[in-house]
Structures are given as structure tokens and as C-alpha cells.
Design an enzyme around this catalytic site. Sequence first.
Site, mmCIF file in Angstrom:
data_model
loop_
_atom_site.group_PDB
_atom_site.id
_atom_site.type_symbol
_atom_site.label_atom_id
_atom_site.label_comp_id
_atom_site.label_asym_id
_atom_site.label_seq_id
_atom_site.Cartn_x
_atom_site.Cartn_y
_atom_site.Cartn_z
ATOM 1 C CG HIS A 1 -0.373 -6.601 4.754
ATOM 2 N ND1 HIS A 1 -0.576 -6.268 6.073
ATOM 3 C CD2 HIS A 1 0.047 -5.463 4.145
ATOM 4 C CE1 HIS A 1 -0.252 -4.977 6.253
ATOM 5 N NE2 HIS A 1 0.111 -4.472 5.089
ATOM 6 C CB CYS B 1 0.166 6.137 21.696
ATOM 7 S SG CYS B 1 -1.129 7.057 22.490
ATOM 8 C CG ASN C 1 -5.784 3.806 9.131
ATOM 9 O OD1 ASN C 1 -6.114 4.768 8.451
ATOM 10 N ND2 ASN C 1 -4.847 3.876 10.059
ATOM 11 C CB SER D 1 -2.115 -3.116 0.974
ATOM 12 O OG SER D 1 -1.170 -3.839 1.717
ATOM 13 C CD GLN E 1 -7.231 -0.798 6.902
ATOM 14 O OE1 GLN E 1 -8.004 -1.759 7.017
ATOM 15 N NE2 GLN E 1 -6.036 -0.790 7.455
ATOM 16 C CB THR F 1 13.253 -9.350 -10.830
ATOM 17 O OG1 THR F 1 14.301 -9.086 -11.745
ATOM 18 C CG2 THR F 1 12.717 -10.762 -11.028
ATOM 19 N N GLY G 1 0.815 -1.209 0.000
ATOM 20 C CA GLY G 1 0.000 0.000 0.000
ATOM 21 C C GLY G 1 0.853 1.266 0.000
ATOM 22 C CB THR G 2 3.766 2.299 2.082
ATOM 23 O OG1 THR G 2 3.065 2.007 3.298
ATOM 24 C CG2 THR G 2 4.618 3.532 2.270
HETATM 25 N N1 PLP Z 1 -3.334 3.041 3.778
HETATM 26 C C1 PLP Z 1 -4.103 2.633 4.820
HETATM 27 C C2 PLP Z 1 -5.468 3.224 4.997
HETATM 28 C C3 PLP Z 1 -3.609 1.670 5.699
HETATM 29 O O1 PLP Z 1 -4.372 1.282 6.721
HETATM 30 C C4 PLP Z 1 -2.303 1.143 5.486
HETATM 31 C C5 PLP Z 1 -1.741 0.158 6.428
HETATM 32 O O2 PLP Z 1 -2.060 0.148 7.600
HETATM 33 C C6 PLP Z 1 -1.557 1.589 4.386
HETATM 34 C C7 PLP Z 1 -2.118 2.541 3.558
HETATM 35 C C8 PLP Z 1 -0.178 1.068 4.102
HETATM 36 O O3 PLP Z 1 -0.244 -0.216 3.536
HETATM 37 P P1 PLP Z 1 1.033 -1.207 3.570
HETATM 38 O O4 PLP Z 1 1.140 -1.737 4.959
HETATM 39 O O5 PLP Z 1 0.709 -2.298 2.586
HETATM 40 O O6 PLP Z 1 2.219 -0.421 3.157
#
Ligand code: PLP
Length: 383
Positions: free
Chosen positions: A201, A324, A151, A199, A179, A237, A72-73
Site C-alpha cells: 500500500h 503525537c 517514514n 508493503s 518507504q 490460505t 510491512g508490519t
Molecule cells: N515500516 C515503515 C518505514 C513504515 O513507514 C510503515 C508504515 O507506515 C511500516 C513499516 C508498516 O507497514 P504496514 O502499514 O504495511 O504494516
Amino acid sequence: MSRLIYLDNNATTQPLPQVVDAMLPFLRDSYANPSSVHRFGQRIRHEIDLAREKVASLIGAKPREVIFTSGGTESINLAIRGLLRALPNKRHVITSAVEHSAVRKVCERLRDEGYEIDELGVDHEGSLDSAELEGKLRNDTALVTLMHANNETGMLFHVKEAAELCKCHGVALHVDAVQAVGKMPLDITSLPLAVMSLSAHKFHGPKGIGALYIRRRTRIEPLIVGGSQERNTRGGTENVAGIVGMGTAAEAILGRDPGEVDRVRALRDRLEAGILAAVPIARVNGGGDRVCNTTNIGFSGLQAEAILMLLSEAGICASSGSACSSGSLEPSHVLKAMGVKERVAHGAIRFSLSHLNTQDEVDHVVEVMPNLVSRLSSLSREQ
Ligand code: PLP
């Protein structure tokens, strides 16, 4: 009860057995490089194509509109920076006050680099005001970036409305759907956005693999350059096992009874109602439309870390959202933007369920909460 009750599915989810089984051959014997011209390599290329089809069909996209990333990031970084690089003369970006740090941190950097960043506020339920978005769109707006589901609270933004507004103004919209996937139907054909981040996971796939949906004719400059993989948009790759795992997780959602979403929602509601009835100081943070699996409950006057520790001792995994998270005692930016009082925000716990949870698990959590809260309340009275 000695087994683990896992209610932290917004942090990550358990990979499904079929996901792990599908990945294993690509970690052992099916190791060829998908860019190799030999038959061995081409067989692996075919598996990537199949996974891309599955991820595309999960969101109603065409396979050529999906590229794989490391999660996701990375998808978010590529979406935002890749779109901006393709529009060098536009320096205005609109986002919201409750985004995940992946979006927030990119926007902070952009501000340092001279971009103008406008942040949309939310109301006490965590909802956006489309009129505010419309008022902020300008001729030099390059991009709007909004999350689909929050999230921390599960709150849903009406991204369809935002997408239509952006389309009318000729501005690209990026949606962070990390999410939302797997928790509600998502169909890109009725959402006129430009790019969308996913994402694996977060929907019972493996970690370290994600995807970016890029609508046809949307210009995105790559961030990672090298080979010509992923249609020249992301060099390197491919993470074949991860891609196959993500495809299998997408396929599992497509094959799941759509009623499962309602079952998860009913479990979440049962948990929420049970805790509210049993613990007088408990309040739900956020209201209105939420994804099916999330509840954020504030325990006024208590510290989230202390609650999480006692829950953990009882074999229950939950989270304080991003509150936190850096070890500081700053309350969550999401709850702050919603105007939640500090006393409540400091004691906010996020319970996030999945289709793997059961009613017995939920009832057990409801049973342990009152005693746990009264232990902590009496401790804080003694201090
Ligand atoms: N965006 C949201 C709303 C998320 O909750 C998260 C992960 O908690 C991410 C992006 C980032 O995803 P990743 O962990 O696959 O980098």
C-alpha cells in the site's frame, strides 16, 4: 479549489486503477483455493506465481526468495523474530534510534525477553555513522535491523555500506524497505542483506499485503504456522486478490519512466523551496540524501495538529509523521534523535508526494501556507 490535494503518500497511496481492475476477478469469480489440485485452483496458483515474479523482479530477486505476508508490519515481525528463532544462542540485536514503530515495538519486546538491544544514534541530518555500527558488532550479534528510507523525514540510510559490514562479520541484516520501494531503484543483487520487508500500500497497491525477501540459504523460522503455504514460512490460505494487486503495482513501477522519480523530486523541492521562501519560521528537518517524495518541515512555535486541521479545511492532506500519533504531545522520536529543538519538532509537518501529484497542487499548497501560518501565529500570540 474543492478537490483533495493528497500529500500523505508515506501514510498510504492511492491504489492505481489497473491494480483495482486486476484484483476484482479474484474477489468475484476466481475464488478457488490455490492449494486445490483441480484446474480452477491451479489457475489461481499460476496467478500467484506471476505476481511473485513481478515483485521479485522489482527488487532484482528470484521469485523463490519472495514470500507474501499481510503487510510491512508482519514482514518485519517475521524477519526479526524468524531470524532470531533460527539462532537461539545469539542474544544481541542492533537497530537505530529512528526506526518505524513496527521495528521499535518488536525490539522493546525482545528487550523484555532478555535480548540485548543496541540502538545506533543519528546526526542532525538523520544519517547513521557506519563506524558506530562496526564498533557495536559482536560475536553474539544475531541481527542488525535498519530502515532504508525514514517514514517521517525521507532520510536514506546507506544500507549498502551496512550490508557489506554485516556480511564481513557474518551477521544477518534486515532492511525495512517499506518507504523506499517505488521511490528509488532497489537491486538486491548489489545489496548483500539477508532479509528485506516490503508493503504494497506504500507503492499504489492494496492494503493488507506485503512481502518479505529472504536471501537463499537464510534460515527463518515461521511465526504463523498452519498449512505449508509460502514455502512453509507463512501458513494460511493466501490473500489472492491482494497478491495479484501487489504484483500489478510492482509491474506498474517497472513500466514507469525512470524520469518520474526526478519529476517527483522536482515537485518536492518546489514545494519545500516555496514554503521556506514564503514562511520565515519554516525549517526543513533532515538533510543529505532523501527519497524523492518526502519533506519534513518544522514551523517553530506552532502545533502540528493545528496546522494539519487548517490544511485539511483547505482540502490538503499531510501528516505530522508519527509525532503525537498516539494523541500524546510527545514529539517524534525521529526528530528527537536528530536533536531537533522541541519548539520545531512540535510544529513538524510531513508532506509526502507521489507521481500522481501535479505542479498546480504544489503551487496551491505554497500559496495557502503563509496565510495559514500567520493565522495560527496570531492565535498563539493571543493566548
Ligand atoms: N515500516 C515503515 C518505514 C513504515 O513507514 C510503515 C508504515 O507506515 C511500516 C513499516 C508498516 O507497514 P504496514 O502499514 O504495511 O504494516
